[in-house]
Design a protein around this motif. Structure first.
Motif, PDB file in Angstrom:
ATOM      1  N   GLY A   1       0.808  -1.210   0.000  1.00 34.52           N
ATOM      2  CA  GLY A   1       0.000   0.000   0.000  1.00 34.52           C
ATOM      3  C   GLY A   1       0.842   1.261   0.000  1.00 34.52           C
ATOM      4  O   GLY A   1       2.047   1.236   0.281  1.00 34.52           O
ATOM      5  N   SER A   2       0.213   2.380  -0.318  1.00 29.35           N
ATOM      6  CA  SER A   2       0.850   3.705  -0.344  1.00 29.35           C
ATOM      7  C   SER A   2       2.041   3.770  -1.280  1.00 29.35           C
ATOM      8  O   SER A   2       2.992   4.517  -1.042  1.00 29.35           O
ATOM      9  N   GLY A   3       2.022   2.987  -2.356  1.00 36.26           N
ATOM     10  CA  GLY A   3       3.100   3.031  -3.332  1.00 36.26           C
ATOM     11  C   GLY A   3       4.379   2.362  -2.878  1.00 36.26           C
ATOM     12  O   GLY A   3       5.443   2.609  -3.442  1.00 36.26           O
ATOM     13  N   LEU A   4       4.297   1.492  -1.870  1.00 34.84           N
ATOM     14  CA  LEU A   4       5.462   0.775  -1.351  1.00 34.84           C
ATOM     15  C   LEU A   4       5.269  -0.719  -1.493  1.00 34.84           C
ATOM     16  O   LEU A   4       4.141  -1.223  -1.579  1.00 34.84           O
TER      17      LEU A   4
ATOM     18  N   ILE B   1       2.976   8.968   2.652  1.00 35.84           N
ATOM     19  CA  ILE B   1       2.288   7.676   2.649  1.00 35.84           C
ATOM     20  C   ILE B   1       1.178   7.706   3.691  1.00 35.84           C
ATOM     21  O   ILE B   1       1.233   8.470   4.653  1.00 35.84           O
ATOM     22  N   LYS B   2       0.194   6.869   3.502  1.00 36.75           N
ATOM     23  CA  LYS B   2      -0.914   6.796   4.447  1.00 36.75           C
ATOM     24  C   LYS B   2      -0.516   5.964   5.664  1.00 36.75           C
ATOM     25  O   LYS B   2       0.215   4.986   5.548  1.00 36.75           O
ATOM     26  N   SER B   3      -0.994   6.362   6.819  1.00 32.95           N
ATOM     27  CA  SER B   3      -0.763   5.598   8.037  1.00 32.95           C
ATOM     28  C   SER B   3      -1.485   4.264   7.937  1.00 32.95           C
ATOM     29  O   SER B   3      -2.394   4.096   7.110  1.00 32.95           O
ATOM     30  N   PRO B   4      -1.130   3.277   8.780  1.00 31.55           N
ATOM     31  CA  PRO B   4      -1.785   1.963   8.705  1.00 31.55           C
ATOM     32  C   PRO B   4      -3.306   2.030   8.817  1.00 31.55           C
ATOM     33  O   PRO B   4      -4.007   1.220   8.214  1.00 31.55           O
ATOM     34  N   ASP B   5      -3.830   2.992   9.590  1.00 30.20           N
ATOM     35  CA  ASP B   5      -5.290   3.095   9.711  1.00 30.20           C
ATOM     36  C   ASP B   5      -5.909   3.926   8.584  1.00 30.20           C
ATOM     37  O   ASP B   5      -7.131   4.041   8.477  1.00 30.20           O
ATOM     38  N   GLY B   6      -5.060   4.516   7.719  1.00 29.33           N
ATOM     39  CA  GLY B   6      -5.547   5.263   6.566  1.00 29.33           C
ATOM     40  C   GLY B   6      -6.144   6.618   6.880  1.00 29.33           C
ATOM     41  O   GLY B   6      -6.705   7.275   5.996  1.00 29.33           O
ATOM     42  N   LYS B   7      -5.992   7.100   8.126  1.00 34.10           N
ATOM     43  CA  LYS B   7      -6.634   8.359   8.519  1.00 34.10           C
ATOM     44  C   LYS B   7      -5.732   9.573   8.344  1.00 34.10           C
ATOM     45  O   LYS B   7      -6.219  10.701   8.321  1.00 34.10           O
TER      46      LYS B   7
END
Length: 207
Positions: free
Chosen positions: A93-96, A132-138
């Protein structure tokens, strides 16, 4: 069948230790010289029983402690080659992506080969900080590609005699998708020649 262990069963109280002896008898009709190995394992067995007249729920944990025994007989012939290097990427996720480097080895010798490998990573495209987005996506977090470890040391790699092996080396940090890398793998701490050396160019897929 070469090994005799004494004792084969024993009781050991908490905190105590027990010495276990073993002897090795080499058969006369040995098919070939070289290195042989096996393992000796001690397994725990719960012998406690609940008091008479009481019903209990017990949780049993079985523990095994082992040692590896190497035996070298006759003339040793070493013949290990690095046949290929590939890369695998799993998007997170997040391009990684999580990236693993897989070197493939072939041992045509009659001895087990043990050694240390060093993997060097060199980016061939520019790496820039990104969000990048945090693991919770918030929320978004800063990602700096400079955290990527450029050298990885893998110790005590064992390639058994007359065998083929793929040994995955996972890069500890996530890698940006679309980035390109040169992987260089070589054998460390070995004075003999030739050394195992290999290179691979790899592009992390964009998902």
């Amino acid at each position: 069948s070469w090994i005799k262990v004494t004792p084969t069963q024993f009781v050991i109280p908490p905190g105590a230790s027990r010495r276990v002896r073993f002897t090795v008898t080499i058969p006369q009709d040995l098919p070939a010289d070289g290195t042989y190995c096996t393992g000796i394992f001690v397994g725990e067995e719960n012998i406690e029983k609940p008091p008479k007249g009481k019903k209990v729920i017990s949780i049993q944990q079985h523990t095994f402690i082992g040692v590896v025994v190497y035996i070298t007989i006759g003339e040793e012939k070493e013949s290990v080659s690095l046949t290929n290097i590939t890369g695998e990427a799993q998007p997170v996720g997040s391009g990684l992506s999580s990236v693993a480097v897989l070197p493939f080895f072939e041992n045509k010798g009659n001895k087990h080969s043990r050694g240390t490998l060093k993997l060097k990573l060199t980016p061939t495209t520019s790496l820039k900080p990104m969000k990048i987005k945090s693991p919770d996506g918030k929320k978004e977090e800063d990602y700096d590609p400079e955290i990527i470890q450029k050298e990885i040391l893998v110790e005590d790699v064992v390639i058994l005699r007359e065998s083929k092996l793929a040994y995955p080396i996972t890069i500890p940090q996530f890698i940006p998708q679309g980035s390109e890398w040169d992987f260089e793998l070589k054998e460390e701490k070995k004075k003999k020649v030739p050394l195992l050396v290999g290179k691979k160019h790899f592009k992390v897929p964009i998902v």
